[in-house]
Design a protein around this motif. Structure first.
Motif, PDB file in Angstrom:
ATOM      1  N   THR A  95      42.047  36.747  39.559  1.00 56.02           N
ATOM      2  CA  THR A  95      42.848  35.932  40.492  1.00 56.02           C
ATOM      3  C   THR A  95      44.208  36.382  40.635  1.00 56.02           C
ATOM      4  O   THR A  95      45.004  37.032  39.729  1.00 56.02           O
ATOM      5  CB  THR A  95      42.862  34.440  40.234  1.00 56.02           C
ATOM      6  N   THR A  96      44.806  36.290  41.702  1.00 51.92           N
ATOM      7  CA  THR A  96      46.159  36.437  42.190  1.00 51.92           C
ATOM      8  C   THR A  96      47.096  35.120  42.040  1.00 51.92           C
ATOM      9  O   THR A  96      48.324  35.115  42.059  1.00 51.92           O
ATOM     10  CB  THR A  96      46.507  36.905  43.419  1.00 51.92           C
ATOM     11  N   ASP A  97      46.288  34.170  41.473  1.00 54.96           N
ATOM     12  CA  ASP A  97      47.098  32.684  41.703  1.00 54.96           C
ATOM     13  C   ASP A  97      46.407  31.944  40.536  1.00 54.96           C
ATOM     14  O   ASP A  97      45.562  31.109  40.862  1.00 54.96           O
ATOM     15  CB  ASP A  97      47.174  32.049  42.989  1.00 54.96           C
ATOM     16  N   ARG A 151      54.377  38.535  41.975  1.00 58.16           N
ATOM     17  CA  ARG A 151      53.689  37.408  42.652  1.00 58.16           C
ATOM     18  C   ARG A 151      52.407  38.114  43.328  1.00 58.16           C
ATOM     19  O   ARG A 151      52.591  39.275  44.018  1.00 58.16           O
ATOM     20  CB  ARG A 151      54.434  36.267  43.573  1.00 58.16           C
ATOM     21  N   GLY A 152      51.317  37.828  42.992  1.00 61.43           N
ATOM     22  CA  GLY A 152      50.186  38.501  43.720  1.00 61.43           C
ATOM     23  C   GLY A 152      49.316  39.530  43.178  1.00 61.43           C
ATOM     24  O   GLY A 152      48.542  40.241  43.491  1.00 61.43           O
ATOM     25  N   THR A 153      49.954  39.946  41.809  1.00 59.65           N
ATOM     26  CA  THR A 153      49.279  40.759  40.751  1.00 59.65           C
ATOM     27  C   THR A 153      47.928  40.211  40.264  1.00 59.65           C
ATOM     28  O   THR A 153      48.047  38.914  39.646  1.00 59.65           O
ATOM     29  CB  THR A 153      50.206  40.848  39.554  1.00 59.65           C
ATOM     30  N   PRO A 154      46.729  40.854  40.546  1.00 61.22           N
ATOM     31  CA  PRO A 154      45.562  40.291  39.770  1.00 61.22           C
ATOM     32  C   PRO A 154      45.513  40.206  38.360  1.00 61.22           C
ATOM     33  O   PRO A 154      46.154  41.145  37.709  1.00 61.22           O
ATOM     34  CB  PRO A 154      44.399  41.373  40.365  1.00 61.22           C
TER      35      PRO A 154
END
Length: 327
Positions: free
Chosen positions: A132-134, A185-188
């Motif tokens: 996930t990215t979140d 933010r947004g890093t898998p």
């Protein structure tokens, strides 16, 4: 004629590679080594006959071993775009040399997603998890009280040659779930349930040999951040752990791998396999050298098969490398 030898692709600080290379040479297995830190001045030619020339030495690789060969460690001159091409080209050459070699180690690392899928297909338990990215939002798809959060690839990067930034696994309670510190933010990332367990094992596979260490630590990152607090002892792995490790190795085609397992109520839980995993730290903590010897035997056997040498090893050689096999 060109020499037939082992090609080792790594970097200057690789102590495991230094020791293994020395032992192989002592038993008559020639080794050529190329360090990613020293690429700027290397003269390399790959001829149409498959013979490789490095700084005037002509040889044909019998075994190509990709370890810590990261061209990020190189510091070539020139504009930024040209430096990127330099690093990409060396990365491509290393992979293609391994693909063309009669035998290769570390050239194919399927990554965590494929490893988990293949282990699950074999009936080996893996922690429930997702990418996930979140993480905070994705936790709704993976209900648990505690999680392990980790990067998808190696736990470090090299923003500048010689300087490593570490991004280590973390155990996180659900109420404090967020991304890994230091990542945009947004890093898998990999989000997986924390599995309560009775024991933890680091299992090394080298050829047909298996050697295991039981590891006791409080946090996943302790090996890097508090190594003196980590307890390590060599053990014979539980039969179910050994069987699972061998099954995953066969399915992924691994000749060498460092496997992490938990044991939960006598059931092995596969975490991941590192195709480039170091071993000397575990050996030093346990006071043994069994993995070093197993790796030397494995590379020796691959080399001898490639050159068509079917002669039995001399007694003195077996004594030098140790005749006992584990797992």
């Amino acid at each position: 004629m060109a020499e037939r030898c082992v090609l080792l692709l790594t970097r200057r600080g690789d102590r495991e590679a230094t020791e293994v290379s020395g032992l192989l040479r002592r038993i008559g297995v020639p080794v050529r080594r190329l360090d990613a830190d020293d690429l700027a001045d290397v003269r390399a030619v790959q001829g149409p006959d498959g013979v490789l020339a490095l700084d005037g030495h002509r040889f044909a690789p019998t075994v190509t071993w990709l370890r810590h060969f990261s061209p990020r460690a190189a510091l070539p001159a020139g504009p930024a775009g040209g430096r990127m091409v330099f690093r990409d080209a060396w990365t491509a050459l290393a992979r293609q040399l391994a693909a063309a070699s009669p035998a290769a180690i570390g050239a194919h690392d399927p990554g965590q997603l494929a490893q988990r899928d293949r282990a699950r297909a074999l009936g080996v338990r893996v922690p429930r998890g997702l990418v996930t990215t979140d993480p905070a939002e994705a936790a709704g798809l993976l209900p648990a009280e505690r999680y392990v959060l980790k990067v998808l690839d190696r736990h470090y990067v090299e923003p500048q040659p010689g300087r490593l930034d570490w991004h280590l696994p973390r155990i996180v309670d659900r109420v404090r779930l967020a991304g890994l510190p230091g990542l945009p933010r947004g890093t898998p990332v990999m989000l997986q349930e924390y599995v309560e367990h009775d024991a933890e094992y680091r299992v090394y596979l080298a050829g047909d040999e298996l050697h295991a260490f039981e590891v006791a630590k409080e946090h996943p990152e302790d090996i890097w951040t508090r190594p003196d607090e980590v307890m390590v002892r060599q053990v014979r792995p539980p039969a179910a752990v050994a069987s699972a490790a061998r099954a995953v190795a066969r399915e992924t085609g691994a000749v060498y791998g460092a496997f992490d397992f938990l044991l939960a109520r006598d059931e092995p839980v596969f975490l991941e396999m590192n195709a480039h995993g170091d071993w000397q730290w575990f050996e030093r903590r346990a006071g043994v050298d069994v993995v070093t010897r197993a790796v030397v035997r494995t590379v020796r056997d691959l080399h001898r098969t490639a050159v068509g040498d079917a002669r039995p090893a001399a007694v003195s050689l077996l004594a030098f490398l140790g005749a006992g096999r584990g797992g």
